[in-house]
Write a protein that holds these residues in place. Structure first.
Motif, PDB file in Angstrom:
ATOM      1  N   VAL A 196      46.760   3.211 -45.050  1.00 27.32           N
ATOM      2  CA  VAL A 196      45.460   3.289 -45.728  1.00 27.32           C
ATOM      3  C   VAL A 196      44.861   1.886 -45.810  1.00 27.32           C
ATOM      4  N   PRO A 197      43.681   1.666 -45.223  1.00 31.73           N
ATOM      5  CA  PRO A 197      43.057   0.359 -45.326  1.00 31.73           C
ATOM      6  C   PRO A 197      42.265   0.203 -46.624  1.00 31.73           C
ATOM      7  N   ILE A 198      42.010  -1.026 -47.014  1.00 27.17           N
ATOM      8  CA  ILE A 198      41.062  -1.418 -48.068  1.00 27.17           C
ATOM      9  C   ILE A 198      41.487  -0.997 -49.475  1.00 27.17           C
ATOM     10  N   ILE A 199      41.765   0.291 -49.677  1.00 26.31           N
ATOM     11  CA  ILE A 199      42.034   0.811 -51.022  1.00 26.31           C
ATOM     12  C   ILE A 199      43.221   0.117 -51.693  1.00 26.31           C
ATOM     13  N   PRO A 200      44.360  -0.095 -50.994  1.00 29.57           N
ATOM     14  CA  PRO A 200      45.462  -0.804 -51.653  1.00 29.57           C
ATOM     15  C   PRO A 200      45.066  -2.201 -52.126  1.00 29.57           C
ATOM     16  N   ARG A 201      44.210  -2.860 -51.355  1.00 28.77           N
ATOM     17  CA  ARG A 201      43.783  -4.220 -51.741  1.00 28.77           C
ATOM     18  C   ARG A 201      42.860  -4.173 -52.958  1.00 28.77           C
TER      19      ARG A 201
END
Length: 289
Positions: free
Chosen positions: A168-173
Motif C-alpha cells: 500500500v503506497p502513501i497511506i502508511p506514511r
C-alpha cells in the motif's frame, strides 16, 4: 481589489502549480479520512482506552462489528485511490485503468489487515508488558496504554508496517507522520521491529526505513537509527542499521549505516556515535568510541 479577484488568484494558482487533491478516485487519499481510520483501528486494538465509549459484554460485538465494517469500507476507498494514482504515475496518463481491479486489490488488503489484528494485538500486548517491566515509574499496564507515547507510536507502526509490506503506497506514511507529529517519535513504516519493543520517553527518536530491530530491544529519547548517506541512488539499498535481540540504546545515541550490526545483548551508551558493527554483549560508551 475585491474578494472575487482574490479568489480568482487562488484558483489560478491551483492551475499553475497543482498540489490540489480533488475528491475523486484518481487522486491522493484524504489525510483526515486516514487519521480517522487509524483511530478506529487503535480502538479495535485497545477497546475502551482510546475513545469515550461504554463497553459491556452485551454491546462489544456490535461496537466491534461497526468499527470493522467502517474500516473495511473506508480503507478500501482510500487504498483504491493510492493504487490508481500510483499506476497512473508509472504509466501514460492516457492509459485506461480498471478501477474495479484496484478496488479488489484494495479490499483484499483491508480484509487482510482486519484478519491480522489479533496478531497485532498479541505483539502490542508484549510491547505493553515490555514498557511496564522496563520502566520503574510505570504503575500498571493500563497506565502504559493510556499515557505512554512510545507505546502509541509502536501501535501505529505495527498497523502502518502491515500496510507498507502489503504494497500500500502513501497511506502508511500518512499514519507514521501523523503519530510522529503527535509523539515526536519518527518511525518509517518500512522498519522491521521485533517483539517486546520499548521506547522510553521517546521524544526525538528516529528509526529509518530499512532498519531491522530484533526482540526485547529498549531505546531511549533522542536515539537515531539512520543512514550514513541520503543520496537518492541508495533508495533501494539497506541504509539503516540492524539491532539484534536484547539491546539497550541510551539517550542521544546515533547508530548509522546499512552494514552496521549491533549484536545481541549490547549496551550502547548515551550520546555515542556508532558507524561500525559491535560484537555481542559489548558496552559502548563515549570513552570506548
Amino acid at each position: 481589489m475585491n474578494i472575487d479577484m482574490l479568489i480568482d488568484g487562488i484558483l489560478d494558482s491551483y492551475d499553475r502549480y497543482g498540489l490540489i487533491n480533488r475528491n475523486d478516485s484518481e487522486n491522493f487519499p484524504n489525510r483526515q479520512n486516514v487519521i480517522s481510520l487509524l483511530k478506529d483501528l487503535q480502538s479495535l486494538i485497545f477497546p475502551g482506552f482510546t475513545e469515550a465509549e461504554y463497553i459491556d459484554p452485551i454491546n462489544i460485538r456490535y461496537l466491534t462489528g461497526q468499527k470493522v465494517n467502517n474500516v473495511i469500507v473506508k480503507l478500501t476507498q482510500e487504498i483504491q485511490k493510492t493504487l490508481i494514482y500510483t499506476i497512473k504515475t508509472k504509466k501514460s496518463g492516457s492509459q485506461n485503468i480498471e478501477n474495479s481491479h484496484c478496488y479488489k486489490l484494495a479490499e483484499k488488503v483491508s480484509l487482510a489487515l482486519i484478519e491480522e489484528l489479533p496478531e497485532i494485538r498479541r505483539k502490542v500486548q508484549l510491547d505493553t508488558k515490555a514498557a511496564f517491566n522496563g520502566d520503574p515509574a510505570a504503575q500498571s499496564n493500563e497506565e502504559v496504554i493510556l499515557s505512554y507515547p512510545g507505546l502509541e507510536a509502536i501501535v501505529v507502526h505495527r498497523i502502518a508496517y502491515f500496510l507498507f509490506t502489503n504494497g500500500v503506497p502513501i497511506i502508511p506514511r500518512i499514519m507514521s507522520e501523523y503519530i510522529h507529529g503527535k509523539t515526536g517519535i519518527d518511525i518509517h513504516p518500512g522498519a522491521s521491529i521485533g517483539e517486546s519493543f520499548f521506547i522510553d520517553h521517546g521524544t526525538g527518536v528516529v528509526i529509518g526505513e530499512t532498519c531491522i530491530i530484533g526482540n526485547n530491544v529498549k531505546i531511549y529519547q533522542g536515539v537515531t537509527l539512520g543512514a550514513l548517506s541520503v543520496k537518492k541512488e541508495f533508495q533501494n539499498k539497506k541504509r539503516h542499521p540492524t539491532i539484534q535481540d536484547n539491546v539497550t540504546i541510551y539517550a542521544g545515541a546515533t547508530i548509522l549505516g546499512g552494514d552496521t550490526i549491533i549484536e545481541e545483548g549490547c549496551t550502547i551508551g548515551g550520546n555515542t556515535w556508532v558507524t561500525h558493527s559491535v560484537s555481542r554483549k559489548t558496552i559502548i560508551t563515549q570513552d570506548s568510541e
